[in-house]
Design a protein around this motif. Structure first.
Motif, mmCIF file in Angstrom:
data_model
loop_
_atom_site.group_PDB
_atom_site.id
_atom_site.type_symbol
_atom_site.label_atom_id
_atom_site.label_comp_id
_atom_site.label_asym_id
_atom_site.label_seq_id
_atom_site.Cartn_x
_atom_site.Cartn_y
_atom_site.Cartn_z
ATOM 1 N N GLY B 37 -4.654 -35.254 -39.416
ATOM 2 C CA GLY B 37 -5.255 -33.917 -39.428
ATOM 3 C C GLY B 37 -5.490 -33.432 -40.853
ATOM 4 O O GLY B 37 -6.530 -32.834 -41.158
ATOM 5 N N ALA B 100 -4.646 -34.272 -33.825
ATOM 6 C CA ALA B 100 -5.088 -34.223 -35.226
ATOM 7 C C ALA B 100 -6.364 -33.404 -35.379
ATOM 8 O O ALA B 100 -6.550 -32.710 -36.384
ATOM 9 C CB ALA B 100 -5.307 -35.644 -35.754
ATOM 10 N N ALA B 104 -6.632 -30.375 -37.975
ATOM 11 C CA ALA B 104 -7.656 -30.333 -39.016
ATOM 12 C C ALA B 104 -8.370 -28.986 -39.009
ATOM 13 O O ALA B 104 -8.613 -28.393 -40.068
ATOM 14 C CB ALA B 104 -8.662 -31.466 -38.804
#
Lengths: 299, 220
Positions: B37, B100, B104
């Motif tokens: 991420g 992830a 992010a």
């Protein structure tokens, strides 16, 4: 504008629904002519019996499996229902001089179908056991399924239940095989999934080493994928019976009569060879086990 | 009430093993989610358009595919393609990479929450872009993302149940509860203890993130 469109869609949905309902209703009514006496040289049954009622109606509703080849399968293209269970269902309907109408009976709802009259008979790979015998009547056993083990053809390491120690074995969560494996192969690593199609996927992609359940279901997998094979001795015995409404003794005697004749006149062997034997290469005789013996097995 | 206690006593081993499986699955997946991420977030805020595009594709791909489909694709799909992936790798990778994408997005929004003036001020004071990012922007961004990361972690703990229910079929705590249910037919009791197991994990995560938040809070 937005609102108007919704109104149109709602109307369309309603119209389709009404059409669908109408279509279902028609199907039932059209076939109920009283023409059996003239066209069919059928047997005569005692007035007031279930057989007489079905014969007069000209139709018998039979609950079968639609997704369990080779015993009961509905062809998605043609809509035809076919299989080992269906052959016997046809024989029973013929003897009555009635047209068989097949409805899908799941393991979950089939006993309820008999109780509330949705189905006249159930032929859906149903194992006879003491618990179910409290709720419905069974015919004499018409097939004996066995608990078996399915592996890949090129796998030589598994030849029986003893070899399952340390191996990954797939079966359905909630099936009797969860317990069977625990007892007979305590060192096997059980992979428990929701449906047998997942077990098939897993053995094909190598995620598990074996699948264990009724040989009938496993045979269905072999028909779909001939790189698979059955191995080892039988783990369990699962006698199948025709499900009949509780207490309808005359109807049970009639069905028993058809089943006995079906076993004797070679129809059973023909059907077995067509649906099972040609794929497994295994020979089997019609079952001689009695209903009482089948019930006692599970006590 | 005693039937709940009895069931726990009789099946403590199975439930404990299931909890341990869930804990390992969640721990490994969280590590992957944070590392991947962060990398994807770095792509998303990069000054190069094609790197930003790449990060965007990752986020859209993994955020828009249901986890159940991702699990089937990563396990059944890859195995059919000849990759001998095992259940743990497939489960951890699917859950980790899926999460992830959310990590992010949270990190990216955290960086954007730091006003552009901070970066400009740092540059005018002689920081180069990299050290301005590392010493001025990221520490401030980190503070704002702790709470949403906590939410993502809790969601991930619960999503881990899908791994056991999918074709990956890990014997996690929910699966153990379902096995106990089918053996004992004591549904309420079996699922109650599965819920307690998840609660143990989520409450632990909540407390951990609350402590982090307090540790990095701005003294006002």
């Amino acid at each position: 504008m937005q609102q108007k469109r919704w109104r149109w869609l709602t109307a369309l949905a309603l119209a389709l629904g009404v059409l669908a309902l109408g279509a279902c209703g028609d199907e039932d009514e059209s076939s109920s002519g009283g023409d059996t006496a003239t066209t069919e040289p059928a047997k005569s049954f005692a007035a007031g019996s279930t057989m007489k009622a079905l014969q007069d109606k000209g139709e018998i509703t039979i609950g079968v499996k639609f997704d369990a080849p080779p015993f009961g399968r509905k062809d998605p293209q043609s809509g035809d229902v076919e299989g080992f269970d269906i052959d016997l269902a046809k024989a029973i309907a013929d003897e009555l001089g009635a047209t068989p109408k097949y409805i899908e009976a799941l393991s979950d709802n089939r006993i309820a179908f008999l109780k509330d009259g949705t189905a006249d008979l159930i032929l859906s790979t149903m194992t006879i056991n003491a618990e179910r015998d409290e709720e419905i009547d069974f015919s004499e056993p018409y097939f004996i399924a066995k608990g078996r083990i399915l592996v890949k053809k090129d796998d030589t390491s598994i030849n029986g239940v003893k070899d399952l120690a340390g191996k990954k074995v797939c079966t359905a969560l909630g099936s009797t095989y969860e317990e069977t494996l625990k007892k007979q192969a305590p060192k096997a690593k059980r992979t428990l999934v929701d449906s047998y199609s997942e077990c098939l996927e897993l053995i094909q992609n190598g995620g598990v080493d074996a699948v264990s359940t009724d040989d009938v279901i496993l045979t269905g997998m072999i028909i779909q994928d001939d790189t698979l094979k059955l191995v080892g001795e039988d783990l369990t015995t699962e006698p199948y019976g025709v499900g009949i409404k509780q207490g309808d003794t005359a109807f049970k005697e009639f069905v028993d009569g058809v089943v006995a004749a079906y076993k004797q006149d070679g129809s059973w062997a023909t059907s077995y060879q067509k649906w099972v034997g040609q794929y497994t290469g295994e020979k089997q005789d019609p079952p001689t086990m009695t209903l009482q013996e089948a019930i006692d097995l599970t006590k | 009430m005693s039937s709940f206690v009895d069931l726990l006593i009789d099946n403590a081993g199975e439930l404990g093993r299931g909890l341990w499986v869930t804990l390992r699955l969640v721990g490994a997946s969280l590590a992957i989610a944070l590392i991947v991420g962060t990398l994807v977030a770095a792509l998303r805020i990069s000054s190069k358009p094609w790197l930003r595009r790449l990060g965007g594709i990752y986020v859209e791909a993994f955020r828009n595919v249901p986890l159940l489909v991702l699990l089937a694709m990563s396990y059944a799909g890859l195995r059919r393609a000849g990759v001998p992936i095992d259940v743990w790798t497939a489960g951890i990778a699917s859950l980790g990479l899926y999460t992830a994408a959310y990590v992010a997005e949270v990190l990216r929004s955290g960086v954007f929450a730091v006003s552009a003036g901070q970066m400009q001020a740092a540059l005018s004071l002689g920081f180069d872009e990299r050290s301005a990012l590392r010493q001025i922007v990221l520490p401030q961004a980190f503070r704002t993302v702790i709470a949403p990361l906590g939410s993502i972690t809790i969601a991930m703990i619960k999503n881990s149940a899908i791994v056991g229910a999918s074709i990956v079929a890990l014997n996690d705590i929910l699966k153990q509860a379902r096995i106990i249910n089918s053996e004992t037919l004591e549904t309420d009791e079996a699922f109650f203890w599965a819920a307690v197991g998840y609660l143990l994990l989520t409450v632990t995560a909540t407390i951990a993130f609350r402590l982090l938040e307090r540790r990095f809070a701005i003294r006002r």
